[in-house]
Design an enzyme around this catalytic site. Structure first.
Site, PDB file in Angstrom:
ATOM      1  N   GLY A  72       0.821  -1.231   0.000  1.00  0.00           N
ATOM      2  CA  GLY A  72       0.113  -0.010   0.032  1.00  0.00           C
ATOM      3  C   GLY A  72       0.736   1.364   0.051  1.00  0.00           C
ATOM      4  N   GLU A 126       3.900   4.118   6.125  1.00  0.00           N
ATOM      5  CA  GLU A 126       2.758   3.393   5.816  1.00  0.00           C
ATOM      6  C   GLU A 126       1.679   4.139   4.795  1.00  0.00           C
ATOM      7  OE1 GLU A 126       1.261   0.799   5.824  1.00  0.00           O
ATOM      8  OE2 GLU A 126       1.026  -0.289   7.640  1.00  0.00           O
ATOM      9  N   ASP A 130      -4.763   1.757  10.743  1.00  0.00           N
ATOM     10  CA  ASP A 130      -6.031   1.462  11.113  1.00  0.00           C
ATOM     11  C   ASP A 130      -6.122   0.818  12.581  1.00  0.00           C
ATOM     12  OD1 ASP A 130      -8.637   0.443  11.117  1.00  0.00           O
ATOM     13  OD2 ASP A 130      -8.586  -1.208   9.227  1.00  0.00           O
ATOM     14  N   THR A 134      -0.150  -3.544  12.266  1.00  0.00           N
ATOM     15  CA  THR A 134       0.873  -3.738  11.354  1.00  0.00           C
ATOM     16  C   THR A 134       2.042  -3.007  11.861  1.00  0.00           C
ATOM     17  OG1 THR A 134      -0.953  -3.854   9.538  1.00  0.00           O
ATOM     18  CG2 THR A 134       1.540  -3.550   8.921  1.00  0.00           C
ATOM     19  N   LEU A 135       1.750  -1.807  12.147  1.00  0.00           N
ATOM     20  CA  LEU A 135       2.524  -0.822  12.645  1.00  0.00           C
ATOM     21  C   LEU A 135       3.394  -1.365  14.021  1.00  0.00           C
ATOM     22  CD1 LEU A 135       3.564   2.010  12.104  1.00  0.00           C
ATOM     23  CD2 LEU A 135       2.078   2.901  13.852  1.00  0.00           C
ATOM     24  N   LYS A 158      -7.197   6.113  10.742  1.00  0.00           N
ATOM     25  CA  LYS A 158      -8.557   6.056  11.275  1.00  0.00           C
ATOM     26  C   LYS A 158      -8.517   6.117  12.792  1.00  0.00           C
ATOM     27  CE  LYS A 158     -10.190   3.070   7.434  1.00  0.00           C
ATOM     28  NZ  LYS A 158     -10.644   1.684   7.098  1.00  0.00           N
ATOM     29  N   ASP A 186      -6.124  -0.615  -1.794  1.00  0.00           N
ATOM     30  CA  ASP A 186      -6.663  -1.706  -2.743  1.00  0.00           C
ATOM     31  C   ASP A 186      -7.942  -2.025  -1.941  1.00  0.00           C
ATOM     32  OD1 ASP A 186      -5.184  -3.394  -0.940  1.00  0.00           O
ATOM     33  OD2 ASP A 186      -6.154  -4.630  -2.316  1.00  0.00           O
ATOM     34  N   ARG A 192      -5.446   0.799  -6.609  1.00  0.00           N
ATOM     35  CA  ARG A 192      -4.238   1.131  -6.088  1.00  0.00           C
ATOM     36  C   ARG A 192      -3.745   2.636  -6.989  1.00  0.00           C
ATOM     37  NH1 ARG A 192      -2.278  -2.391  -1.954  1.00  0.00           N
ATOM     38  NH2 ARG A 192      -2.530  -4.313  -2.331  1.00  0.00           N
TER      39      ARG A 192
HETATM   40  P1  IMP Z   1      -3.678  -2.277  10.559  1.00  0.00           P
HETATM   41  O1  IMP Z   1      -2.632  -3.432  10.924  1.00  0.00           O
HETATM   42  O2  IMP Z   1      -5.337  -2.604  11.176  1.00  0.00           O
HETATM   43  O3  IMP Z   1      -3.372  -0.938  11.289  1.00  0.00           O
HETATM   44  O4  IMP Z   1      -4.022  -2.226   9.081  1.00  0.00           O
HETATM   45  C1  IMP Z   1      -3.069  -1.670   8.379  1.00  0.00           C
HETATM   46  C2  IMP Z   1      -3.317  -2.344   6.877  1.00  0.00           C
HETATM   47  O5  IMP Z   1      -4.550  -2.578   6.423  1.00  0.00           O
HETATM   48  C3  IMP Z   1      -2.878  -1.227   5.978  1.00  0.00           C
HETATM   49  O6  IMP Z   1      -1.454  -0.821   5.834  1.00  0.00           O
HETATM   50  C4  IMP Z   1      -3.649  -1.432   4.852  1.00  0.00           C
HETATM   51  O7  IMP Z   1      -2.758  -2.279   3.976  1.00  0.00           O
HETATM   52  C5  IMP Z   1      -4.851  -2.174   5.157  1.00  0.00           C
HETATM   53  N1  IMP Z   1      -6.107  -1.151   5.426  1.00  0.00           N
HETATM   54  C6  IMP Z   1      -6.571  -0.735   6.464  1.00  0.00           C
HETATM   55  N2  IMP Z   1      -7.561  -0.040   6.428  1.00  0.00           N
HETATM   56  C7  IMP Z   1      -7.775  -0.261   4.959  1.00  0.00           C
HETATM   57  C8  IMP Z   1      -8.621   0.456   3.904  1.00  0.00           C
HETATM   58  O8  IMP Z   1      -9.674   1.374   4.595  1.00  0.00           O
HETATM   59  N3  IMP Z   1      -8.561   0.194   2.765  1.00  0.00           N
HETATM   60  C9  IMP Z   1      -7.536  -0.683   2.269  1.00  0.00           C
HETATM   61  N4  IMP Z   1      -6.513  -1.288   3.041  1.00  0.00           N
HETATM   62  C10 IMP Z   1      -6.892  -0.852   4.401  1.00  0.00           C
HETATM   63 MG    MG Z   2      -0.337  -1.508   4.172  1.00  0.00          MG
END
Ligand code: IMP
Ligand code: MG
Length: 202
Positions: A72, A126, A130, A134-135, A158, A186, A192
């Site tokens: 992403g 990043e 969300d 991941t972070l 978010k 995506d 993308r």
């Molecule tokens: P997290 O680990 O929940 O913070 O999510 C991180 C990853 O989920 C991001 O790097 C994105 O690749 C994917 N992601 C989270 N929210 C969205 C969205 O609204 N659309 C598309 N990909 C998302």
């Molecule tokens: Mg990502």
């Protein structure tokens, strides 16, 4: 002919609704979902300029390693990185999920490290934060690899979904807790390449 049909199917741009001759809300369809433009290309690029300026000021005198999180973050990383005027390297890593043999099910492994992280100032790049899972996974890895300093740059956040206490240093835009596509993000692999960010129409 075939390609043209395909593109039309995936990225059909609806006739823009022009209201009082100012707002043109672009709507698109990707597969089975409709999306409405949330952040324009112009607004994204303006904000990236501001973020780069901040990074150039805050981290002046340091040598940086940017660490883009694939897939992403590739567009944001490219646009941000070209505006950095400090000595900087860039590298990309990817979280690969595969089915583990243990009963815990799917395991995510960070692959693609080719940069020496030890004693370096790292800027994680990043697309979107969300939940922050991941972070957290990446920050943990950087601590293990003994980075001297870790900064975080994310184009989107978010806030309603974020569950971690990791401080976020450079955030482009805070957005509602809705699914978004475009500018690297995506839906099932598509979207993308859109230069703006679009939010799902429920
Ligand atoms: P997290 O680990 O929940 O913070 O999510 C991180 C990853 O989920 C991001 O790097 C994105 O690749 C994917 N992601 C989270 N929210 C969205 C969205 O609204 N659309 C598309 N990909 C998302
Ligand atoms: Mg990502």
């Amino acid at each position: 002919m075939l390609i043209r049909t395909k593109i039309r199917y995936y990225f059909h741009i609806f006739a823009p609704a022009i209201s009082s001759n100012i707002a043109v809300m672009k709507e698109i369809r990707i597969l089975d979902k409709k999306f409405r433009e949330l952040i324009t290309e112009k607004a994204l690029q303006k904000r990236i300029k501001e973020l780069a300026k901040q990074i150039n000021n805050d981290l002046a005198g340091k040598e940086l390693v940017f660490l883009g999180i694939l897939n992403g973050a590739f567009l944001f990383a490219a646009d941000l990185f070209r505006r950095i005027d400090l000595p900087a390297r860039i590298s990309f890593v990817k979280l690969a999920s595969y089915e583990g043999t243990s009963s815990s099910g799917s395991i995510k492994e960070l692959i693609g490290w080719n940069e020496d992280i030890k004693n370096k100032t790292i800027v994680i790049v990043e697309d979107i934060v969300d939940t922050g899972n991941t972070l957290e996974r990446i920050v943990d890895e950087l601590v293990i690899r003994k980075a001297s300093e870790v900064k975080i740059a994310a184009m989107l956040l978010k806030p309603a979904a974020y569950t971690k206490n990791i401080p976020l240093d450079y955030i482009g835009f805070e957005i509602p807790n809705d699914f978004v596509v475009g500018y690297g993000l995506d839906y099932d692999g598509f979207g993308r390449n859109l230069p703006s960010v679009y939010a799902i129409i429920p």
